[in-house]
Structure formats: C-alpha cells, structure tokens
Design a protein around this motif. Sequence first.
Motif, PDB file in Angstrom:
ATOM      1  N   TYR A   1      20.800  41.377  -7.792  1.00 14.63           N
ATOM      2  CA  TYR A   1      21.436  42.297  -6.861  1.00 14.63           C
ATOM      3  C   TYR A   1      21.014  41.887  -5.460  1.00 14.63           C
ATOM      4  O   TYR A   1      19.834  41.755  -5.175  1.00 14.63           O
TER       5      TYR A   1
ATOM      6  N   GLU B   1      26.599  41.579  -6.715  1.00 18.47           N
ATOM      7  CA  GLU B   1      25.893  41.183  -7.929  1.00 18.47           C
ATOM      8  C   GLU B   1      26.219  39.720  -8.193  1.00 18.47           C
ATOM      9  O   GLU B   1      27.374  39.320  -8.130  1.00 18.47           O
TER      10      GLU B   1
ATOM     11  N   LYS C   1      21.531  42.302  -1.164  1.00 18.76           N
ATOM     12  CA  LYS C   1      22.015  43.019   0.011  1.00 18.76           C
ATOM     13  C   LYS C   1      21.775  42.124   1.217  1.00 18.76           C
ATOM     14  O   LYS C   1      20.637  41.723   1.466  1.00 18.76           O
TER      15      LYS C   1
ATOM     16  N   SER D   1      26.817  44.104  -0.164  1.00 23.57           N
ATOM     17  CA  SER D   1      26.124  44.326  -1.428  1.00 23.57           C
ATOM     18  C   SER D   1      26.901  43.580  -2.502  1.00 23.57           C
ATOM     19  O   SER D   1      28.134  43.680  -2.565  1.00 23.57           O
TER      20      SER D   1
END
Length: 145
Positions: A107, A67, A109, A65
Amino acid sequence: MVSGERYALLSLNKPLTTPSGKYVIILKDSSEKKVSKAEISLGEAEIAIKEVRIVANKNRGKYISMEILNFATLPTYLSKVHIKFDKKYSVVIETRRIPLKPGGITYLKLQLPKGLIPEEVGSLNITLINDLGEQLISRNIILQS
C-alpha cells in the motif's frame, strides 16, 4: 567467468533487486574446494497496480493512494514513480527503495506537490521504476468522479 554467465553477491545489508537471468551457484567448503554447482534462472518482476485514488486531505494536502501487487517469486525495490495527469502535468517522485514483496500487496501513499495538478483530474499514467532503473509497469487509469 565463462562468457554469458552472470554472478550476483547476495547482501543482507542492502536491499537490491537481483537482475533477471541465469545464475550459477557454486558451493565451496572451507578449503575452497568446489562441493556443488547448480544453475538457476531468475525471472522478471510481475507487477500490477490496483485501486488508484487521488485523495485530498486538509492536513496532508493531495496524495495518491494505490495498491501494488508483485506476482513474481522475487522481491524488487521501487525507487521512482512517474505520474502524468491528463497528459498535461507530470511529476517524478523518488522513493526510498520500497520493497515490493513476492506474492504480496504494498500500500503506497505518495504526497503530491502543492499546486501541481488542477482540481479536476480525469486520467493518470503511472510508471513504476525499480532500483535497477527498470520499468516495472506503466498503466493508464481513468479516474471516476
């Protein structure tokens, strides 16, 4: 075309990163007569990677994960992420031209293949590549336990 000038066709149908450089914009009327001409310079992407974590989820397995910030004035499109774990194991994850919007945070993932990485990971090296094959950023990250 004058030597050194580059032209780009802007398409609303395909998301593509526009290469940095100087461009000439020519406006023509319906009879193809030149009405106006201007030169613009487009800069390169300015990308930062923030808050990277390896997450273990019972249902999803392990994923990364993160940013991603784009400080530039133009979008770029993420197409590959190279990840190296503890300078030993690595994986290349292809994405589907994820837009990194100017002035925005994305964002992300990324699902990791099962069994690829050991339970304990101390560091990551993450490299982001856009749809033009350009390296946007490469960052070493020390993970906290």
